[in-house]
Design an enzyme around this catalytic site. Sequence first.
Site, PDB file in Angstrom:
ATOM      1  N   LYS A  41      17.605  33.678  52.693  1.00  0.00           N
ATOM      2  CA  LYS A  41      16.468  32.769  52.628  1.00  0.00           C
ATOM      3  C   LYS A  41      16.911  31.420  52.036  1.00  0.00           C
ATOM      4  O   LYS A  41      16.641  30.380  52.587  1.00  0.00           O
ATOM      5  CB  LYS A  41      15.369  33.417  51.768  1.00  0.00           C
ATOM      6  CG  LYS A  41      14.124  32.597  51.654  1.00  0.00           C
ATOM      7  CD  LYS A  41      13.042  33.332  50.877  1.00  0.00           C
ATOM      8  CE  LYS A  41      11.965  32.341  50.456  1.00  0.00           C
ATOM      9  NZ  LYS A  41      10.844  32.953  49.758  1.00  0.00           N
ATOM     10  N   HIS A  53      18.412  70.338  46.611  1.00  0.00           N
ATOM     11  CA  HIS A  53      19.632  70.973  46.107  1.00  0.00           C
ATOM     12  C   HIS A  53      20.335  70.092  45.088  1.00  0.00           C
ATOM     13  O   HIS A  53      21.525  70.279  44.810  1.00  0.00           O
ATOM     14  CB  HIS A  53      20.550  71.309  47.284  1.00  0.00           C
ATOM     15  CG  HIS A  53      19.893  72.286  48.215  1.00  0.00           C
ATOM     16  ND1 HIS A  53      19.954  73.651  48.024  1.00  0.00           N
ATOM     17  CD2 HIS A  53      19.091  72.092  49.293  1.00  0.00           C
ATOM     18  CE1 HIS A  53      19.250  74.254  48.976  1.00  0.00           C
ATOM     19  NE2 HIS A  53      18.710  73.330  49.742  1.00  0.00           N
ATOM     20  N   LYS A  67      22.393  36.297  37.022  1.00  0.00           N
ATOM     21  CA  LYS A  67      23.091  35.418  37.968  1.00  0.00           C
ATOM     22  C   LYS A  67      23.763  34.271  37.218  1.00  0.00           C
ATOM     23  O   LYS A  67      24.921  33.933  37.475  1.00  0.00           O
ATOM     24  CB  LYS A  67      22.088  34.800  38.959  1.00  0.00           C
ATOM     25  CG  LYS A  67      21.621  35.698  40.074  1.00  0.00           C
ATOM     26  CD  LYS A  67      20.779  34.864  41.046  1.00  0.00           C
ATOM     27  CE  LYS A  67      19.956  35.731  41.969  1.00  0.00           C
ATOM     28  NZ  LYS A  67      18.980  34.988  42.756  1.00  0.00           N
ATOM     29  N   GLY A 112      11.443  37.144  49.954  1.00  0.00           N
ATOM     30  CA  GLY A 112      12.639  37.833  50.438  1.00  0.00           C
ATOM     31  C   GLY A 112      12.391  39.302  50.756  1.00  0.00           C
ATOM     32  O   GLY A 112      12.756  39.798  51.825  1.00  0.00           O
ATOM     33  N   ARG A 113      11.724  40.007  49.845  1.00  0.00           N
ATOM     34  CA  ARG A 113      11.547  41.455  50.042  1.00  0.00           C
ATOM     35  C   ARG A 113      10.413  41.786  51.013  1.00  0.00           C
ATOM     36  O   ARG A 113      10.112  42.951  51.245  1.00  0.00           O
ATOM     37  CB  ARG A 113      11.343  42.139  48.687  1.00  0.00           C
ATOM     38  CG  ARG A 113      10.263  41.533  47.833  1.00  0.00           C
ATOM     39  CD  ARG A 113      10.333  42.028  46.394  1.00  0.00           C
ATOM     40  NE  ARG A 113       9.373  41.365  45.527  1.00  0.00           N
ATOM     41  CZ  ARG A 113       9.590  40.210  44.918  1.00  0.00           C
ATOM     42  NH1 ARG A 113      10.733  39.573  45.087  1.00  0.00           N
ATOM     43  NH2 ARG A 113       8.670  39.683  44.133  1.00  0.00           N
ATOM     44  N   GLU A 173      10.980  44.913  42.078  1.00  0.00           N
ATOM     45  CA  GLU A 173      11.133  43.456  41.950  1.00  0.00           C
ATOM     46  C   GLU A 173       9.757  42.800  41.963  1.00  0.00           C
ATOM     47  O   GLU A 173       9.566  41.729  41.403  1.00  0.00           O
ATOM     48  CB  GLU A 173      12.011  42.902  43.086  1.00  0.00           C
ATOM     49  CG  GLU A 173      12.516  41.490  42.822  1.00  0.00           C
ATOM     50  CD  GLU A 173      13.628  41.039  43.756  1.00  0.00           C
ATOM     51  OE1 GLU A 173      14.812  41.076  43.371  1.00  0.00           O
ATOM     52  OE2 GLU A 173      13.309  40.639  44.888  1.00  0.00           O
ATOM     53  N   GLU A 199      26.765  36.236  46.583  1.00  0.00           N
ATOM     54  CA  GLU A 199      27.335  37.398  47.281  1.00  0.00           C
ATOM     55  C   GLU A 199      27.376  37.137  48.791  1.00  0.00           C
ATOM     56  O   GLU A 199      28.398  37.365  49.451  1.00  0.00           O
ATOM     57  CB  GLU A 199      26.498  38.657  47.027  1.00  0.00           C
ATOM     58  CG  GLU A 199      26.499  39.162  45.588  1.00  0.00           C
ATOM     59  CD  GLU A 199      25.387  38.585  44.744  1.00  0.00           C
ATOM     60  OE1 GLU A 199      24.864  37.485  45.077  1.00  0.00           O
ATOM     61  OE2 GLU A 199      25.020  39.212  43.730  1.00  0.00           O
TER      62      GLU A 199
HETATM   63  O1  F6P Z   1      17.964  39.054  43.772  1.00  0.00           O
HETATM   64  C1  F6P Z   1      16.996  38.103  43.920  1.00  0.00           C
HETATM   65  C2  F6P Z   1      16.770  37.676  45.329  1.00  0.00           C
HETATM   66  O2  F6P Z   1      16.255  36.389  45.282  1.00  0.00           O
HETATM   67  C3  F6P Z   1      15.842  38.609  46.109  1.00  0.00           C
HETATM   68  O3  F6P Z   1      14.518  38.398  45.821  1.00  0.00           O
HETATM   69  C4  F6P Z   1      16.223  38.272  47.493  1.00  0.00           C
HETATM   70  O4  F6P Z   1      15.737  39.214  48.397  1.00  0.00           O
HETATM   71  C5  F6P Z   1      17.721  38.252  47.368  1.00  0.00           C
HETATM   72  O5  F6P Z   1      17.957  37.658  46.106  1.00  0.00           O
HETATM   73  C6  F6P Z   1      18.445  37.509  48.439  1.00  0.00           C
HETATM   74  O6  F6P Z   1      18.112  36.143  48.475  1.00  0.00           O
HETATM   75  P1  F6P Z   1      18.476  35.238  49.704  1.00  0.00           P
HETATM   76  O7  F6P Z   1      17.805  35.770  50.910  1.00  0.00           O
HETATM   77  O8  F6P Z   1      18.002  33.863  49.346  1.00  0.00           O
HETATM   78  O9  F6P Z   1      19.984  35.266  49.869  1.00  0.00           O
END
Ligand code: F6P
Length: 533
Positions: free
Chosen positions: A194, A369, A497, A252-253, A338, A200
């Site tokens: 987003k 199990h 972060k 995002g979620r 979240e 990452e």
């Molecule tokens: O970990 C926080 C967060 O902002 C989430 O809410 C989101 O889904 C994720 O990081 C990934 O963010 P982006 O889509 O901006 O890479």
Amino acid sequence: MWDKLRAHHAKVAERRFDSMLDTARAADFMAQTSDMRFDYAKTNIDETGRKLLIELLDVTGVAAKRDAMFSGAAINETEGRAVLHTALRNLDGDPVIVDGQDVMPEVLETLARMEGFANDVRSGAYQGQGGKITDVINIGIGGSDLGPAMAALALAPYHDGPRCHFVSNVDPADIAQVLRACDPTTTLVIVASKTFTTIETMTNARTAQAWMGEAVKDTGAQFAALSTAEDKTAAFGIDPSRVFGFADWVGGRYSMWGPIGLSLMMAVGPEAFRAFLRGGQAMDRHFQAADWQDNMPVMLALVGIWHNQIRGYATRAVLPYDNNLSRLPAYLQQLEMESNGKGVSMDGTTLPHESGPVVWGEPGTNGQHAFYQLIHQGTRVVPCEFLVAARGHEDDLHHQHQLLVANCLAQSEALMRGRDLDEARAKIADKCTGAELERQARHRVFTGNRPSTTLAYPKLTPEVLGQIIALYEHRVFVEGVVLGINSYDQWGVELGKELATALQPVVEGQEAPDGKDGSTAALVQFLQSHGVS
Ligand code: F6P
């Protein structure tokens, strides 16, 4: 209202609810849509408890907040944003106004562009340097990974497109394993972020770019981007024709219904993806129209509040008896924790009750199990949320599916009924006597009276999956409003972060761990002595 609920709870807390369960209760303590039945009869909620829980909805203004959400008001107050993932599945295109503008033409145009691109990839009209695309790698994390990854697995029986891979972790083991399995000349990389700043994702995207650059002349041509930050996708070198944007009112979620779902669409095709959206839209309509007592997301939320805030059960287990929903618990961990894992109310004051619960789980029968021992006999009560389909996709193995269903129903029955000391004695009376019988029998006692709910549906089709996901989204919304939480921000992920960014040069050995606490400094030193820098 909370006080009244707590007072009622105090009166009924010790009651065995299996004594209440007859067919009338089973028909009453459930909510049903045309496809799904949500049974909460195996809980300690009675008529009075339900009435008081429903009153909470009115006291906290759930209806007005719900209508505000659907109409595009800025209900995410800490970020000043609307919350409109529902617009992404508003397939009929009824106007949704944000800041005086109907957002639907752009939503539908982006959906059509996604479908055009997905069709081109699937048919071979769009090709990589080496020919038809065989593999799609979605690089994203959190909401840009969990939704499509969960759904791609859930809808595996509908896959007829390229193989889909999901890379999320910055741990190089994740991307290395996926890249090893792919041919760069026939791979499409989708960078899903987003913000297009998540460290990452951007690190993995650059690794994929370098990998592809070794074999493909025009690397940029085999990349696509899903993002709200079109300036950043251009700077990364991705042509705007393969950039699929969305607005900041999609959290995002909550984003798998739009461009973030592109990898899923590639795998199952635009038609199945639309069926998934239609399922979500059907649940939206149910949520908007049904009376509270018949309203599935509302009752799912109220059962959650009863168990967590009233009875004090700190966790809930999500247990899909549907192997294709293996990633549902992980997906729900982000969606629920979240969203509702917050310590302050919308107005900034300390939350006067517990925040949302810890969510965890695994598919049945595997969990049976592993951790069900604790669920049945441990000292902590874990409310269980079972999910089960009437049929699987393997018609020739339906007898196995029947065994799966029997296991699911047996678990909720066992949790409720338990086994008392007399029954336990009778079970082993032929094996021992006297003090030994007493001792052995006590190990075989199940207290029972442990609550569970069951969501039953015909089959995990794209449409049913859409209903299930939208059901949980609205559950989170209702719980958030009742608890007074803003379910749509996530400030709690920021501190870690920031500290990671500051620690990177320390780990690399370019800076001393000055000012770090003793434990962190010692761990850096240990890792450095073993080669991290
Ligand atoms: O970990 C926080 C967060 O902002 C989430 O809410 C989101 O889904 C994720 O990081 C990934 O963010 P982006 O889509 O901006 O890479």
